[in-house]
Design a protein around this motif. Structure first.
Motif, PDB file in Angstrom:
ATOM      1  N   ALA A 131       3.353  24.635  45.572  1.00  0.00           N
ATOM      2  CA  ALA A 131       4.309  25.775  46.400  1.00  0.00           C
ATOM      3  C   ALA A 131       3.411  27.142  46.026  1.00  0.00           C
ATOM      4  O   ALA A 131       2.655  26.884  45.040  1.00  0.00           O
ATOM      5  CB  ALA A 131       5.586  25.649  45.625  1.00  0.00           C
ATOM      6  N   GLU A 132       3.763  28.165  46.593  1.00  0.00           N
ATOM      7  CA  GLU A 132       3.111  29.405  46.317  1.00  0.00           C
ATOM      8  C   GLU A 132       3.550  29.866  44.851  1.00  0.00           C
ATOM      9  O   GLU A 132       4.365  29.492  44.281  1.00  0.00           O
ATOM     10  CB  GLU A 132       3.840  30.282  47.248  1.00  0.00           C
ATOM     11  CG  GLU A 132       3.389  31.691  47.331  1.00  0.00           C
ATOM     12  CD  GLU A 132       4.112  32.652  48.326  1.00  0.00           C
ATOM     13  OE1 GLU A 132       3.317  33.776  48.509  1.00  0.00           O
ATOM     14  OE2 GLU A 132       4.803  32.137  48.644  1.00  0.00           O
ATOM     15  N   ILE A 133       2.492  30.290  44.352  1.00  0.00           N
ATOM     16  CA  ILE A 133       2.622  31.004  43.082  1.00  0.00           C
ATOM     17  C   ILE A 133       2.452  32.632  43.161  1.00  0.00           C
ATOM     18  O   ILE A 133       1.465  33.020  43.733  1.00  0.00           O
ATOM     19  CB  ILE A 133       1.353  30.697  42.157  1.00  0.00           C
ATOM     20  CG1 ILE A 133       1.269  28.951  42.036  1.00  0.00           C
ATOM     21  CG2 ILE A 133       1.255  31.034  40.767  1.00  0.00           C
ATOM     22  CD1 ILE A 133       0.047  28.285  41.710  1.00  0.00           C
ATOM     23  N   ALA A 189      14.591  21.001  45.393  1.00  0.00           N
ATOM     24  CA  ALA A 189      13.082  21.247  44.879  1.00  0.00           C
ATOM     25  C   ALA A 189      13.038  21.981  43.489  1.00  0.00           C
ATOM     26  O   ALA A 189      13.984  22.762  43.290  1.00  0.00           O
ATOM     27  CB  ALA A 189      12.397  22.260  45.925  1.00  0.00           C
ATOM     28  N   GLU A 190      12.256  21.638  42.582  1.00  0.00           N
ATOM     29  CA  GLU A 190      12.117  22.247  41.340  1.00  0.00           C
ATOM     30  C   GLU A 190      10.714  23.232  41.243  1.00  0.00           C
ATOM     31  O   GLU A 190       9.796  23.002  41.846  1.00  0.00           O
ATOM     32  CB  GLU A 190      11.820  21.113  40.106  1.00  0.00           C
ATOM     33  CG  GLU A 190      11.742  21.741  38.836  1.00  0.00           C
ATOM     34  CD  GLU A 190      11.605  20.695  37.749  1.00  0.00           C
ATOM     35  OE1 GLU A 190      10.176  20.394  37.548  1.00  0.00           O
ATOM     36  OE2 GLU A 190      12.476  19.979  37.053  1.00  0.00           O
ATOM     37  N   PHE A 191      11.184  24.279  40.710  1.00  0.00           N
ATOM     38  CA  PHE A 191      10.160  25.480  40.503  1.00  0.00           C
ATOM     39  C   PHE A 191       9.900  25.896  39.155  1.00  0.00           C
ATOM     40  O   PHE A 191      10.912  25.508  38.323  1.00  0.00           O
ATOM     41  CB  PHE A 191      10.505  26.688  41.343  1.00  0.00           C
ATOM     42  CG  PHE A 191      10.376  26.487  42.724  1.00  0.00           C
ATOM     43  CD1 PHE A 191       9.184  26.594  43.632  1.00  0.00           C
ATOM     44  CD2 PHE A 191      11.823  25.879  43.378  1.00  0.00           C
ATOM     45  CE1 PHE A 191       9.630  26.330  45.086  1.00  0.00           C
ATOM     46  CE2 PHE A 191      12.037  25.969  44.919  1.00  0.00           C
ATOM     47  CZ  PHE A 191      10.775  25.876  45.716  1.00  0.00           C
ATOM     48  N   ARG A 192       8.758  26.318  38.771  1.00  0.00           N
ATOM     49  CA  ARG A 192       8.255  26.352  37.331  1.00  0.00           C
ATOM     50  C   ARG A 192       7.799  27.745  36.703  1.00  0.00           C
ATOM     51  O   ARG A 192       7.174  28.371  37.994  1.00  0.00           O
ATOM     52  CB  ARG A 192       7.307  25.414  36.709  1.00  0.00           C
ATOM     53  CG  ARG A 192       7.918  23.815  37.118  1.00  0.00           C
ATOM     54  CD  ARG A 192       7.091  22.926  35.993  1.00  0.00           C
ATOM     55  NE  ARG A 192       7.356  23.324  34.631  1.00  0.00           N
ATOM     56  CZ  ARG A 192       6.774  22.593  33.886  1.00  0.00           C
ATOM     57  NH1 ARG A 192       6.177  21.486  33.882  1.00  0.00           N
ATOM     58  NH2 ARG A 192       7.315  22.777  32.540  1.00  0.00           N
ATOM     59  N   CYS A 193       7.792  28.240  35.615  1.00  0.00           N
ATOM     60  CA  CYS A 193       7.312  29.481  35.312  1.00  0.00           C
ATOM     61  C   CYS A 193       6.089  29.169  34.356  1.00  0.00           C
ATOM     62  O   CYS A 193       6.459  28.378  33.310  1.00  0.00           O
ATOM     63  CB  CYS A 193       8.223  30.121  34.719  1.00  0.00           C
ATOM     64  SG  CYS A 193       7.568  31.880  33.788  1.00  0.00           S
ATOM     65  N   GLU A 198      11.257  33.506  30.376  1.00  0.00           N
ATOM     66  CA  GLU A 198      12.784  33.440  30.095  1.00  0.00           C
ATOM     67  C   GLU A 198      13.469  32.148  30.430  1.00  0.00           C
ATOM     68  O   GLU A 198      14.400  31.541  29.937  1.00  0.00           O
ATOM     69  CB  GLU A 198      13.535  34.370  30.252  1.00  0.00           C
ATOM     70  CG  GLU A 198      12.915  35.969  29.736  1.00  0.00           C
ATOM     71  CD  GLU A 198      13.700  36.940  30.179  1.00  0.00           C
ATOM     72  OE1 GLU A 198      14.622  36.993  31.260  1.00  0.00           O
ATOM     73  OE2 GLU A 198      13.403  38.187  29.983  1.00  0.00           O
ATOM     74  N   ASN A 199      12.899  31.840  31.763  1.00  0.00           N
ATOM     75  CA  ASN A 199      13.505  30.388  32.572  1.00  0.00           C
ATOM     76  C   ASN A 199      12.418  29.630  32.650  1.00  0.00           C
ATOM     77  O   ASN A 199      11.671  29.810  33.820  1.00  0.00           O
ATOM     78  CB  ASN A 199      14.546  30.994  33.720  1.00  0.00           C
ATOM     79  CG  ASN A 199      14.946  29.578  34.319  1.00  0.00           C
ATOM     80  OD1 ASN A 199      15.080  28.834  33.611  1.00  0.00           O
ATOM     81  ND2 ASN A 199      15.680  29.905  35.693  1.00  0.00           N
ATOM     82  N   PRO A 200      11.843  28.554  32.073  1.00  0.00           N
ATOM     83  CA  PRO A 200      10.826  27.936  32.432  1.00  0.00           C
ATOM     84  C   PRO A 200      10.752  27.028  33.770  1.00  0.00           C
ATOM     85  O   PRO A 200       9.851  26.762  33.937  1.00  0.00           O
ATOM     86  CB  PRO A 200      10.709  26.863  31.254  1.00  0.00           C
ATOM     87  CG  PRO A 200      12.050  26.864  30.467  1.00  0.00           C
ATOM     88  CD  PRO A 200      12.847  28.257  30.803  1.00  0.00           C
ATOM     89  N   TYR A 201      12.123  26.774  34.153  1.00  0.00           N
ATOM     90  CA  TYR A 201      12.023  25.938  35.589  1.00  0.00           C
ATOM     91  C   TYR A 201      13.591  26.160  36.068  1.00  0.00           C
ATOM     92  O   TYR A 201      14.315  26.414  35.383  1.00  0.00           O
ATOM     93  CB  TYR A 201      11.773  24.520  35.393  1.00  0.00           C
ATOM     94  CG  TYR A 201      12.696  23.650  34.556  1.00  0.00           C
ATOM     95  CD1 TYR A 201      13.646  22.881  34.876  1.00  0.00           C
ATOM     96  CD2 TYR A 201      12.398  23.583  32.960  1.00  0.00           C
ATOM     97  CE1 TYR A 201      14.662  22.202  34.415  1.00  0.00           C
ATOM     98  CE2 TYR A 201      13.311  22.856  32.262  1.00  0.00           C
ATOM     99  CZ  TYR A 201      14.281  22.128  32.743  1.00  0.00           C
ATOM    100  OH  TYR A 201      15.251  21.637  32.073  1.00  0.00           O
ATOM    101  N   VAL A 220       6.027  30.894  39.409  1.00  0.00           N
ATOM    102  CA  VAL A 220       5.630  32.194  39.102  1.00  0.00           C
ATOM    103  C   VAL A 220       4.929  32.101  37.581  1.00  0.00           C
ATOM    104  O   VAL A 220       4.647  31.129  36.962  1.00  0.00           O
ATOM    105  CB  VAL A 220       6.832  33.048  38.310  1.00  0.00           C
ATOM    106  CG1 VAL A 220       7.597  33.426  39.934  1.00  0.00           C
ATOM    107  CG2 VAL A 220       7.906  32.166  37.581  1.00  0.00           C
ATOM    108  N   GLN A 221       3.873  32.981  37.431  1.00  0.00           N
ATOM    109  CA  GLN A 221       2.960  33.064  36.340  1.00  0.00           C
ATOM    110  C   GLN A 221       3.300  34.414  35.453  1.00  0.00           C
ATOM    111  O   GLN A 221       3.398  35.537  35.966  1.00  0.00           O
ATOM    112  CB  GLN A 221       1.472  33.338  36.874  1.00  0.00           C
ATOM    113  CG  GLN A 221       0.494  33.466  35.623  1.00  0.00           C
ATOM    114  CD  GLN A 221       0.493  32.271  34.649  1.00  0.00           C
ATOM    115  OE1 GLN A 221       0.214  31.292  35.149  1.00  0.00           O
ATOM    116  NE2 GLN A 221       0.632  32.720  33.459  1.00  0.00           N
TER     117      GLN A 221
END
Length: 466
Positions: free
Chosen positions: A36-38, A190-194, A167-170, A106-107
């Motif tokens: 997914a987009e970062i 869908a799961e997204f991560r930091c 602060e919120n890893p996923y 996100v990074q």
């Protein structure tokens, strides 16, 4: 710093099955592509500055003194090298606010790298000391500090800055299509991560400088300044004859125990250089030759002082000299008995043929008039032709005789050579009148160990006896 290359495996969940996107290896240039987009948030910390290197110290000045036994303190120490500066710390990342419930990964920002420490400067070398002293006891009154300067210390590397933590890893987001109750109603999750930011790396420590070298001692047992070496020279013959020339060489010896010679506590290299002897040898040219010296006065001769304390003479290539060298204790004579220039050995010129058959003779003249000094030998090539060789090239020569000419067939009168060609073992028919001949003479001329060759070619038609 960008986010590419920083995200590990992530997953996307659907209601009925699990999809695991491929993991692309880290590449610092092209980055990696996530499923997914970062997007990054916050600001990376700036890298720290590298520390400046310490300056190298200058060497201490060398010194020369004349000692008379008076107490003396000399500071010839090299200065210390300057320390390198520390690298500055990398900045901590500015975290900002992490985006929430977004449909992309996100990074978090990275911390800045620490700056490298500067290298330490080199210590200066201690100064060298030259002492003129006629009494070794004088040296005990001299204290010397010729220590080398200390090495500059290296700067320390800066600490890396702290990266930001998520602060919120996923998180997950559900997406539905169609209307509830309809056959085509579907929902997916869908799961997204930091990805956490990276801590900056610590800077490298610098390297220490070089210790300065300790100074050296030179000891000269004289009460006046030592003259420089002149073991070789190239001088005109006029100077060598009228004034002569003095060649010299200082003889040195490397010894140990310099610190024991000086005042207690002196700091200096324990190996030292001592003058053992100064050689001076005179050279003069003695002209006993019958030739006029003025014809040779501007010629230059090279002379050199050899290890056996004799003087070697090197003459120019265009000068032929008969002489001898007489060596005495501190004096060398070069006595010249005869002299000539090398080009004077090859000034033979043909005066033509005279007679025929057994009375055939070839006459040569020495234009330099040196034949009373020079030993001469001849080789001959005698060839005949039916053509006249005087006015055009001839290709039908036939060799009738080749070899050395016996001495009894050669006569010398002043500067004139007469060669009895007709007395050589040549058939009479090859000596008859009207026959074209080519005579090639090779003269080998020797004087006082020198040798030169000259080739003379004569082409004529044999005539009647005169």
């Amino acid at each position: 710093m960008g986010v590419l290359g920083k995200i590990s495996l992530f997953t996307v969940f659907f209601s009925s099955f699990l999809i695991i996107p491929p993991v692309i290896p880290f590449n610092a240039c092209s980055g990696i592509a996530w499923g997914a987009e970062i997007k990054s948030f916050g600001t990376d910390g700036q890298n720290g500055q590298s520390g400046q290197p310490g300056q190298n110290s200058q060497n201490a000045d060398n010194m020369t003194i004349f000692s008379d036994g008076s107490p003396l303190t000399l500071n010839l120490a090299g200065r210390d090298g300057q320390s390198g500066q520390n690298g500055s710390n990398g900045e901590t990342a500015n975290c900002g606010n992490q985006p929430v419930n977004v449909r992309y990964n996100v990074q978090a920002p990275d911390g800045g790298n620490g700056g490298n420490g500067g290298n330490g400067g080199d210590g200066g070398n201690g100064g060298s000391l030259t002492i003129y002293a006629t009494d070794p006891a004088y040296l005990r009154q001299i204290y010397v500090n010729a220590a080398g300067g200390k090495a500059g210390q290296p700067g320390q590397g800066g600490m890396g800055g702290q990266g930001c933590l998520c602060e919120n890893p996923y998180w997950t987001i559900e997406t539905c299509t169609g209307k509830p109750g309809d056959p085509d109603y579907r929902c997916t999750t869908a799961e997204f991560r930091c990805q956490n930011g990276r801590n900056g790396t610590n800077g490298l420590n610098g390297v220490a400088g070089r210790e300065g070298l300790v100074g050296k001692l030179t000891l000269i047992n004289l009460d006046k300044p030592l003259e420089t070496d002149e073991p070789a020279a190239t001088v005109t013959m006029a100077t060598l004859k009228d004034k002569g020339y003095i060649l010299s060489r200082n003889i040195w010896e490397t010894r140990t125990g310099a610190r024991a010679l000086l005042a207690s506590g002196s700091i200096i290299d324990d190996q030292y250089l001592a003058l053992v002897e100064r050689l001076e040898r005179s050279f003069i040219l003695v002209w006993n030759a019958p030739q006029s010296f003025q014809n040779f006065a501007d010629q230059k001769i090279s002379i050199s002082l050899e290890n056996n304390q004799g003087i070697k003479v090197d003459l120019p290539q265009d000068l032929w000299i008969e002489g001898t060298t007489q060596q005495q204790k501190n004096f060398t004579q070069f006595i010249v008995y005869n002299a000539m220039r090398s080009q004077d050995a090859t000034q033979l010129e043909s005066q033509g043929l005279l007679g025929n058959r057994r009375d055939l003779k070839l006459t040569l003249v020495d234009k330099a008039n040196q034949s009373n000094l020079i030993a001469t030998k001849f080789k001959i090539s005698y060839r005949t032709t039916q053509s006249d060789p005087r006015f055009r090239p001839v290709s039908d020569y036939t060799t009738k005789y080749e070899g050395e000419i016996p001495e009894d067939l050669i006569s010398l009168d002043g500067n004139k050579f007469t060669i009895n060609v007709g007395q050589l073992p040549i058939n009479d028919r090859d000596l008859r009148s009207g026959l074209g001949v080519e005579i090639k003479l090779v003269g080998t001329r020797s004087f006082a160990g020198y040798t030169a060759e000259q080739t003379i070619t004569v082409r004529e038609v044999l005539g009647p006896f005169k």
